[in-house]
Structures are given as structure tokens and as C-alpha cells.
Write an enzyme that holds these catalytic residues in place. Sequence first.
Site, PDB file in Angstrom:
ATOM      1  N   GLY A  45     -23.422  72.509 100.236  1.00 27.51           N
ATOM      2  CA  GLY A  45     -23.448  72.825  98.581  1.00 27.51           C
ATOM      3  C   GLY A  45     -22.043  72.549  98.257  1.00 27.51           C
ATOM      4  O   GLY A  45     -21.075  72.645  98.752  1.00 27.51           O
ATOM      5  N   GLN A  50     -14.875  72.511  92.575  1.00 32.21           N
ATOM      6  CA  GLN A  50     -14.143  72.011  93.690  1.00 32.21           C
ATOM      7  C   GLN A  50     -13.848  70.524  93.800  1.00 32.21           C
ATOM      8  O   GLN A  50     -12.831  70.376  94.695  1.00 32.21           O
ATOM      9  CB  GLN A  50     -15.049  72.256  94.964  1.00 32.21           C
ATOM     10  CG  GLN A  50     -15.588  73.582  95.122  1.00 32.21           C
ATOM     11  CD  GLN A  50     -16.844  73.801  96.302  1.00 32.21           C
ATOM     12  OE1 GLN A  50     -17.943  73.680  95.983  1.00 32.21           O
ATOM     13  NE2 GLN A  50     -16.427  74.021  97.331  1.00 32.21           N
ATOM     14  N   CYS A  91     -17.153  77.493 103.048  1.00 30.97           N
ATOM     15  CA  CYS A  91     -16.922  76.786 101.946  1.00 30.97           C
ATOM     16  C   CYS A  91     -16.139  75.844 102.010  1.00 30.97           C
ATOM     17  O   CYS A  91     -15.215  75.820 102.981  1.00 30.97           O
ATOM     18  CB  CYS A  91     -16.187  77.956 100.928  1.00 30.97           C
ATOM     19  SG  CYS A  91     -15.970  77.193  99.345  1.00 30.97           S
ATOM     20  N   LEU A  92     -16.566  74.576 101.425  1.00 32.45           N
ATOM     21  CA  LEU A  92     -15.527  73.483 101.788  1.00 32.45           C
ATOM     22  C   LEU A  92     -14.270  73.621 101.348  1.00 32.45           C
ATOM     23  O   LEU A  92     -13.519  72.840 101.645  1.00 32.45           O
ATOM     24  CB  LEU A  92     -16.335  72.301 100.979  1.00 32.45           C
ATOM     25  CG  LEU A  92     -17.696  71.777 101.770  1.00 32.45           C
ATOM     26  CD1 LEU A  92     -18.221  70.681 100.812  1.00 32.45           C
ATOM     27  CD2 LEU A  92     -17.284  70.958 103.186  1.00 32.45           C
ATOM     28  N   HIS A 133     -23.558  81.308  95.638  1.00 28.61           N
ATOM     29  CA  HIS A 133     -22.137  80.979  96.109  1.00 28.61           C
ATOM     30  C   HIS A 133     -21.740  79.837  95.145  1.00 28.61           C
ATOM     31  O   HIS A 133     -20.730  79.809  94.643  1.00 28.61           O
ATOM     32  CB  HIS A 133     -22.065  80.487  97.485  1.00 28.61           C
ATOM     33  CG  HIS A 133     -20.936  79.695  98.167  1.00 28.61           C
ATOM     34  ND1 HIS A 133     -20.210  80.394  98.858  1.00 28.61           N
ATOM     35  CD2 HIS A 133     -20.479  78.779  97.834  1.00 28.61           C
ATOM     36  CE1 HIS A 133     -19.155  79.542  99.258  1.00 28.61           C
ATOM     37  NE2 HIS A 133     -19.351  78.713  98.609  1.00 28.61           N
ATOM     38  N   GLU A 134     -22.592  78.701  94.957  1.00 29.92           N
ATOM     39  CA  GLU A 134     -22.058  77.642  94.163  1.00 29.92           C
ATOM     40  C   GLU A 134     -21.874  78.064  92.647  1.00 29.92           C
ATOM     41  O   GLU A 134     -20.943  77.638  91.874  1.00 29.92           O
ATOM     42  CB  GLU A 134     -22.986  76.590  94.169  1.00 29.92           C
ATOM     43  CG  GLU A 134     -23.437  75.850  95.411  1.00 29.92           C
ATOM     44  CD  GLU A 134     -21.927  75.535  96.291  1.00 29.92           C
ATOM     45  OE1 GLU A 134     -21.210  75.317  95.583  1.00 29.92           O
ATOM     46  OE2 GLU A 134     -21.976  75.590  97.749  1.00 29.92           O
ATOM     47  N   HIS A 137     -18.423  79.548  91.848  1.00 30.39           N
ATOM     48  CA  HIS A 137     -17.498  78.597  91.811  1.00 30.39           C
ATOM     49  C   HIS A 137     -17.179  78.040  90.251  1.00 30.39           C
ATOM     50  O   HIS A 137     -16.105  78.032  89.809  1.00 30.39           O
ATOM     51  CB  HIS A 137     -17.725  77.127  92.723  1.00 30.39           C
ATOM     52  CG  HIS A 137     -17.324  77.189  93.968  1.00 30.39           C
ATOM     53  ND1 HIS A 137     -16.114  77.402  94.487  1.00 30.39           N
ATOM     54  CD2 HIS A 137     -18.139  77.130  95.031  1.00 30.39           C
ATOM     55  CE1 HIS A 137     -16.114  77.330  95.834  1.00 30.39           C
ATOM     56  NE2 HIS A 137     -17.519  77.279  96.188  1.00 30.39           N
TER      57      HIS A 137
HETATM   58  C1  QAP Z   1     -21.764  77.273 100.542  1.00 29.19           C
HETATM   59  O1  QAP Z   1     -20.700  75.667 102.198  1.00 29.19           O
HETATM   60  C2  QAP Z   1     -22.386  78.056 101.619  1.00 29.19           C
HETATM   61  O2  QAP Z   1     -15.411  75.589 106.764  1.00 29.19           O
HETATM   62  C3  QAP Z   1     -21.708  75.865 101.160  1.00 29.19           C
HETATM   63  O3  QAP Z   1     -14.826  73.430 108.246  1.00 29.19           O
HETATM   64  C4  QAP Z   1     -22.187  78.213 102.806  1.00 29.19           C
HETATM   65  O4  QAP Z   1     -21.234  73.606 102.554  1.00 29.19           O
HETATM   66  C5  QAP Z   1     -23.418  78.990 101.143  1.00 29.19           C
HETATM   67  C6  QAP Z   1     -18.157  73.585 105.583  1.00 29.19           C
HETATM   68  C7  QAP Z   1     -22.674  78.970 104.065  1.00 29.19           C
HETATM   69  C8  QAP Z   1     -24.135  79.753 102.218  1.00 29.19           C
HETATM   70  C9  QAP Z   1     -24.018  79.861 103.374  1.00 29.19           C
HETATM   71  C10 QAP Z   1     -17.334  74.685 105.886  1.00 29.19           C
HETATM   72  C11 QAP Z   1     -17.966  72.167 106.103  1.00 29.19           C
HETATM   73  C12 QAP Z   1     -19.135  73.751 104.538  1.00 29.19           C
HETATM   74  C13 QAP Z   1     -16.277  74.600 106.700  1.00 29.19           C
HETATM   75  C14 QAP Z   1     -20.682  74.770 102.684  1.00 29.19           C
HETATM   76  C15 QAP Z   1     -15.950  73.370 107.420  1.00 29.19           C
HETATM   77  C16 QAP Z   1     -16.585  72.256 107.004  1.00 29.19           C
HETATM   78  C17 QAP Z   1     -19.462  74.768 103.960  1.00 29.19           C
HETATM   79 CO    CO Z   2     -17.908  77.006  98.101  1.00 38.02          CO
END
Ligand code: QAP
Ligand code: CO
Length: 167
Positions: A45, A50, A91-92, A133-134, A137
Site C-alpha cells: 500500500g 508518502q 510502512c514504506l 493505515h493508508e 497517511h
Molecule cells: C501498510 O506497508 C501496511 O519496512 C503498507 O523494509 C503494512 O507496504 C498495512 C515495506 C502492513 C498493513 C500491514 C516495509 C517494505 C512495505 C518495510 C507496506 C520494508 C520494505 C510496507
Molecule cells: Co505507510
Amino acid sequence: MILPILEFPDPRLRTKAKPVGEVDSNIRKLVDDMLETMYDAQGIGLAATQVDHHLQLIVMDLSDDKNEPLVFINPSLAPLCVDKVPYDEGCLSVPGFYETVERPARVRINALDREGKPFELQAEGLLAVCIQHEMDHLSGKLFVDYLSSLKRDRIKKKLEKQHKLQA
Ligand code: QAP
Ligand code: CO
């Protein structure tokens, strides 16, 4: 085009997004760039905030084969139950850190799709977690805001150190 992703504690992540006026070719280009950026970073997401675009725009893809892009423009959300469920979120914009956050288990979302057409969706499980979550943001909120200030400060210091090493 792959866009640079802002990382915590960048103050621009605190900006409140404005509604999209018209879903035109500029918006569709931004949607496509956000999807490319999300796939490249191995995310599920990404919110426009971001990538330093302060519009109410979210892309997601929860499919195993990464071929089911979801687009939410001007989304609004209503919880459908009071029970909260914990989920290990990442989170990215907070790379390398995962922590448990509790959110309402079921939500209803109203939004516009990539063509500007309104749709409604009821979500539970990972979809419900991710959309909440999104949407945070878009109002300048990050999952680390739900943690203790001790945990949040530790994450902040570690990322600031990394950013110094990268600079
Ligand atoms: C939000 O997060 C989310 O730490 C989206 O090193 C995440 O796409 C909602 C990511 C989990 C619910 C559950 C994170 C990639 C990606 C990192 C993401 C990383 C590489 C996170
Ligand atoms: Co995020």
C-alpha cells in the site's frame, strides 16, 4: 516513473491531503507512478502523501501475484464494529520496523476508482488494516503514532542515523 518515498520523521509526512478535484490524465499518471513505486519497493500500500503529493489518493495490491491493483480516490471510511484487532504493521516510510497496532476489525469505504467512478466496499482482515493505515497517511498520521513515545523515539533515532549515513 518511480517516485522518491519520504521517510519518518520527514515533516512533509504530516501534511493533510486535499481532495482530488477531477480524475483527469494527470491524476491517472500519478496513480500509475504510485503503483510502479509501490511494486518496486515491494509494498502492499502507498498513499500520495508518502511521495510528497498531498492529494487524497491511495494505491494498494494485496494479491500474491501483484496483479490486482486497487485505487482509492477521495476515500471516506466508517467503522462497522467496535471490536479492534491487532496486526503487525510496517510502512514504506518507516523501513525496517514492524509493530503491532490495533484498529477496528470491519470498515466501510466509499471512494472513486481510477476512472472517477464512485464505489463502496466493506473490508475486514488485511484489507481493512491496510486501508485504515493508508487513510491515516492522508491526514498526516503514521503507525508509529500509535506506539509508546519511547518506541517511537527509538525508531526515529535509528532512522535519523541511517539518513545521516546515506547523505
Ligand atoms: C501498510 O506497508 C501496511 O519496512 C503498507 O523494509 C503494512 O507496504 C498495512 C515495506 C502492513 C498493513 C500491514 C516495509 C517494505 C512495505 C518495510 C507496506 C520494508 C520494505 C510496507
Ligand atoms: Co505507510
